[in-house]
Scaffold this motif. Structure first.
Motif, mmCIF file in Angstrom:
data_model
loop_
_atom_site.group_PDB
_atom_site.id
_atom_site.type_symbol
_atom_site.label_atom_id
_atom_site.label_comp_id
_atom_site.label_asym_id
_atom_site.label_seq_id
_atom_site.Cartn_x
_atom_site.Cartn_y
_atom_site.Cartn_z
ATOM 1 N N GLU A 213 -13.223 48.515 -35.579
ATOM 2 C CA GLU A 213 -12.507 47.376 -36.156
ATOM 3 C C GLU A 213 -13.346 46.101 -36.148
ATOM 4 O OE1 GLU A 213 -9.199 47.162 -37.521
ATOM 5 O OE2 GLU A 213 -9.728 49.286 -37.689
ATOM 6 N N LYS A 214 -14.177 45.942 -35.142
ATOM 7 C CA LYS A 214 -14.997 44.728 -35.033
ATOM 8 C C LYS A 214 -16.411 44.913 -35.567
ATOM 9 C CE LYS A 214 -12.598 42.558 -31.118
ATOM 10 N NZ LYS A 214 -12.335 41.263 -31.793
ATOM 11 N N GLY A 215 -16.742 46.115 -36.026
ATOM 12 C CA GLY A 215 -18.071 46.374 -36.565
ATOM 13 C C GLY A 215 -19.163 46.260 -35.524
ATOM 14 N N LEU A 216 -18.904 46.730 -34.311
ATOM 15 C CA LEU A 216 -19.857 46.621 -33.220
ATOM 16 C C LEU A 216 -20.837 47.792 -33.222
ATOM 17 C CD1 LEU A 216 -17.395 45.537 -30.373
ATOM 18 C CD2 LEU A 216 -18.773 44.082 -31.874
ATOM 19 N N GLU A 217 -21.871 47.661 -32.410
ATOM 20 C CA GLU A 217 -22.887 48.697 -32.292
ATOM 21 C C GLU A 217 -22.527 49.664 -31.167
ATOM 22 O OE1 GLU A 217 -25.348 48.924 -34.427
ATOM 23 O OE2 GLU A 217 -24.754 47.048 -35.418
ATOM 24 N N VAL A 218 -23.211 50.817 -31.157
ATOM 25 C CA VAL A 218 -22.996 51.798 -30.095
ATOM 26 C C VAL A 218 -23.287 51.177 -28.729
ATOM 27 C CG1 VAL A 218 -23.816 53.973 -29.093
ATOM 28 C CG2 VAL A 218 -23.421 53.798 -31.559
ATOM 29 N N ALA A 219 -24.314 50.336 -28.661
ATOM 30 C CA ALA A 219 -24.669 49.687 -27.395
ATOM 31 C C ALA A 219 -23.514 48.841 -26.859
ATOM 32 C CB ALA A 219 -25.916 48.826 -27.574
ATOM 33 N N ASP A 220 -22.772 48.209 -27.748
ATOM 34 C CA ASP A 220 -21.622 47.413 -27.325
ATOM 35 C C ASP A 220 -20.541 48.304 -26.717
ATOM 36 O OD1 ASP A 220 -22.648 44.924 -28.362
ATOM 37 O OD2 ASP A 220 -22.178 45.676 -30.359
ATOM 38 N N ALA A 221 -20.352 49.468 -27.319
ATOM 39 C CA ALA A 221 -19.359 50.409 -26.809
ATOM 40 C C ALA A 221 -19.787 50.958 -25.450
ATOM 41 C CB ALA A 221 -19.157 51.552 -27.795
ATOM 42 N N ILE A 222 -21.076 51.221 -25.288
ATOM 43 C CA ILE A 222 -21.561 51.740 -24.008
ATOM 44 C C ILE A 222 -21.440 50.679 -22.920
ATOM 45 C CG2 ILE A 222 -23.635 52.542 -22.786
ATOM 46 C CD1 ILE A 222 -24.360 54.071 -25.321
ATOM 47 N N ASN A 223 -21.668 49.435 -23.265
ATOM 48 C CA ASN A 223 -21.416 48.365 -22.290
ATOM 49 C C ASN A 223 -19.931 48.334 -21.913
ATOM 50 O OD1 ASN A 223 -23.980 47.255 -21.794
ATOM 51 N ND2 ASN A 223 -23.927 46.099 -23.703
ATOM 52 N N GLY A 224 -19.083 48.608 -22.888
ATOM 53 C CA GLY A 224 -17.654 48.709 -22.593
ATOM 54 C C GLY A 224 -17.363 49.853 -21.631
ATOM 55 N N LEU A 225 -18.053 50.976 -21.817
ATOM 56 C CA LEU A 225 -17.893 52.106 -20.903
ATOM 57 C C LEU A 225 -18.329 51.737 -19.487
ATOM 58 C CD1 LEU A 225 -19.137 55.172 -23.009
ATOM 59 C CD2 LEU A 225 -16.796 54.689 -22.271
ATOM 60 N N LEU A 226 -19.386 50.951 -19.380
ATOM 61 C CA LEU A 226 -19.856 50.528 -18.061
ATOM 62 C C LEU A 226 -18.822 49.631 -17.371
ATOM 63 C CD1 LEU A 226 -23.598 49.875 -18.939
ATOM 64 C CD2 LEU A 226 -22.786 51.463 -17.180
ATOM 65 N N VAL A 227 -18.210 48.752 -18.133
ATOM 66 C CA VAL A 227 -17.155 47.904 -17.573
ATOM 67 C C VAL A 227 -15.971 48.766 -17.132
ATOM 68 C CG1 VAL A 227 -15.479 46.091 -18.088
ATOM 69 C CG2 VAL A 227 -17.846 45.868 -18.873
ATOM 70 N N ALA A 228 -15.597 49.728 -17.973
ATOM 71 C CA ALA A 228 -14.508 50.646 -17.616
ATOM 72 C C ALA A 228 -14.860 51.417 -16.349
ATOM 73 C CB ALA A 228 -14.237 51.607 -18.771
ATOM 74 N N ALA A 229 -16.127 51.807 -16.233
ATOM 75 C CA ALA A 229 -16.572 52.556 -15.053
ATOM 76 C C ALA A 229 -16.430 51.736 -13.786
ATOM 77 C CB ALA A 229 -18.018 53.003 -15.241
ATOM 78 N N ALA A 230 -16.690 50.433 -13.882
ATOM 79 C CA ALA A 230 -16.543 49.566 -12.709
ATOM 80 C C ALA A 230 -15.109 49.579 -12.216
ATOM 81 C CB ALA A 230 -16.984 48.146 -13.051
ATOM 82 N N VAL A 231 -14.173 49.461 -13.150
ATOM 83 C CA VAL A 231 -12.753 49.471 -12.795
ATOM 84 C C VAL A 231 -12.367 50.825 -12.201
ATOM 85 C CG1 VAL A 231 -10.403 49.359 -13.723
ATOM 86 C CG2 VAL A 231 -12.142 47.729 -14.501
ATOM 87 N N GLY A 232 -12.832 51.896 -12.833
ATOM 88 C CA GLY A 232 -12.521 53.232 -12.337
ATOM 89 C C GLY A 232 -13.075 53.487 -10.955
ATOM 90 N N LYS A 233 -14.286 52.999 -10.694
ATOM 91 C CA LYS A 233 -14.883 53.192 -9.370
ATOM 92 C C LYS A 233 -14.068 52.481 -8.298
ATOM 93 C CE LYS A 233 -18.815 52.131 -6.450
ATOM 94 N NZ LYS A 233 -20.141 51.509 -6.291
ATOM 95 N N ILE A 234 -13.665 51.254 -8.582
ATOM 96 C CA ILE A 234 -12.890 50.477 -7.603
ATOM 97 C C ILE A 234 -11.582 51.189 -7.276
ATOM 98 C CG2 ILE A 234 -11.640 48.315 -7.261
ATOM 99 C CD1 ILE A 234 -13.902 47.003 -9.001
ATOM 100 N N ILE A 235 -10.927 51.742 -8.288
ATOM 101 C CA ILE A 235 -9.681 52.471 -8.054
ATOM 102 C C ILE A 235 -9.946 53.746 -7.259
ATOM 103 C CG2 ILE A 235 -7.768 53.702 -9.157
ATOM 104 C CD1 ILE A 235 -8.005 51.714 -11.486
ATOM 105 N N ALA A 236 -11.023 54.463 -7.607
ATOM 106 C CA ALA A 236 -11.341 55.714 -6.922
ATOM 107 C C ALA A 236 -11.654 55.486 -5.452
ATOM 108 C CB ALA A 236 -12.528 56.390 -7.610
#
Length: 295
Positions: free
Chosen positions: A133-156
């Motif tokens: 929707e925002k016309g972003l690059e794959v790198a932007d999505a992977i940075n999003g995955l890294l942010v999601a991973a931070a949240v997931g790690k804290i919960i785990a």
């Protein structure tokens, strides 16, 4: 620089070293695993590709789950989203993508458990729909995955990601928090806003039971993925608007863990409570058992 277990810790690392949230996560992962940054990034690229492929497969109209309870819903929602809808096309795109991945999982297809198989549609549904929707690059999505991973790690580390231990709040709730944080980052929000969104998303699903009908990860799991994707986007928008959680993310995680421990075992993936204990669900479970006995 190698270690963080709480939101407050990683936010302090970002400020102290003047680094972005995904950069701190990347460096931490490299330090803890001994892998190079390039290797970690390549693994994330592969995972992202699997996420994209699972969405495409799940959007087919003829997909069917092993138990036969779901299939084709992602296609229906994507088709409906072309109309004048109540939720809007962006929300329904994320929801249909979340449905798609969950249907591929239920059909024994290849998915990325992010953080679990039962909640696997939420993170890719949100991240990939925002990328498109925002016309972003794959790198932007992977940075999003890294942010999601931070949240997931804290919960785990501080609670659980297991429905059997903490109910569906630990699976769908955690995934919604991860997706909300990623959505904020991909939309230009601050690191603090990422955790405000994660906190609000997890609070919204606090106490969610794990009640798979007949023990299958199909109903109500799949539709919860779609609904949680919409909640993640709403939480992200609230954070981007400047709304704060009031309860810090680290404290919400602690609360989620306490709630999970207080839940009856019937509400934690045993298929003995919630939706799994309804007359319709019990009748289906009996039919399924009879079919298995006749094989």
């Amino acid at each position: 620089m190698c270690h963080f277990n709480h939101a407050l810790e990683i936010l302090n690392l970002c400020r102290e070293h003047n680094l972005s949230l995904p950069e701190v996560v990347l460096r931490s992962e490299a330090c803890e695993t001994g892998r190079s940054r390039e290797e970690i990034w390549s693994l994330l690229e592969n995972n992202f590709k699997v996420m994209e492929e699972s969405i495409m497969k799940g959007l087919a109209p003829d997909i069917k789950s092993v138990g036969g309870l779901i299939g084709g819903n992602a296609y229906k929602l994507k088709t409906y989203a072309q109309n004048d809808t109540l939720s809007g096309s962006r929300v329904l795109k994320a929801a249909s993508y979340a449905l798609a991945v969950s249907e591929v999982n239920a059909a024994m297809g290849k998915i990325v458990a992010a953080p679990t198989a039962g909640s696997s549609g939420i993170v890719p549904g949100v991240i990939i729909s925002i990328k498109e929707e925002k016309g972003l690059e794959v790198a932007d999505a992977i940075n999003g995955l890294l942010v999601a991973a931070a949240v997931g790690k804290i919960i785990a580390v501080n609670a659980t990601l297991s429905g059997a231990e903490g109910g569906c709040q630990a699976e769908v709730g955690a995934a919604a928090a991860m997706a909300a944080a990623a959505a904020v980052f991909m939309s230009g929000g601050s690191d603090e806003m990422c955790f405000e969104a994660a906190s609000m998303a997890l609070k919204g699903l606090l106490g969610l039971v794990c009640d798979p009908v007949a023990g299958l990860v199909e109903v109500p799991c799949s539709k919860r993925n779609a609904l949680a994707a919409a909640m993640a986007l709403t939480a992200a928008d609230m954070a981007l608007a400047g709304i704060k959680s009031f309860i810090p993310f680290d404290e919400v995680v602690e609360a989620m863990y306490r709630v999970g421990r207080q839940m009856s075992p019937d509400l934690r993936e045993t298929a003995r409570g919630g939706c799994a204990a309804t007359p319709t669900a019990l009748a289906f479970a009996r039919r399924l058992l009879e079919q298995d006995n006749n094989l």
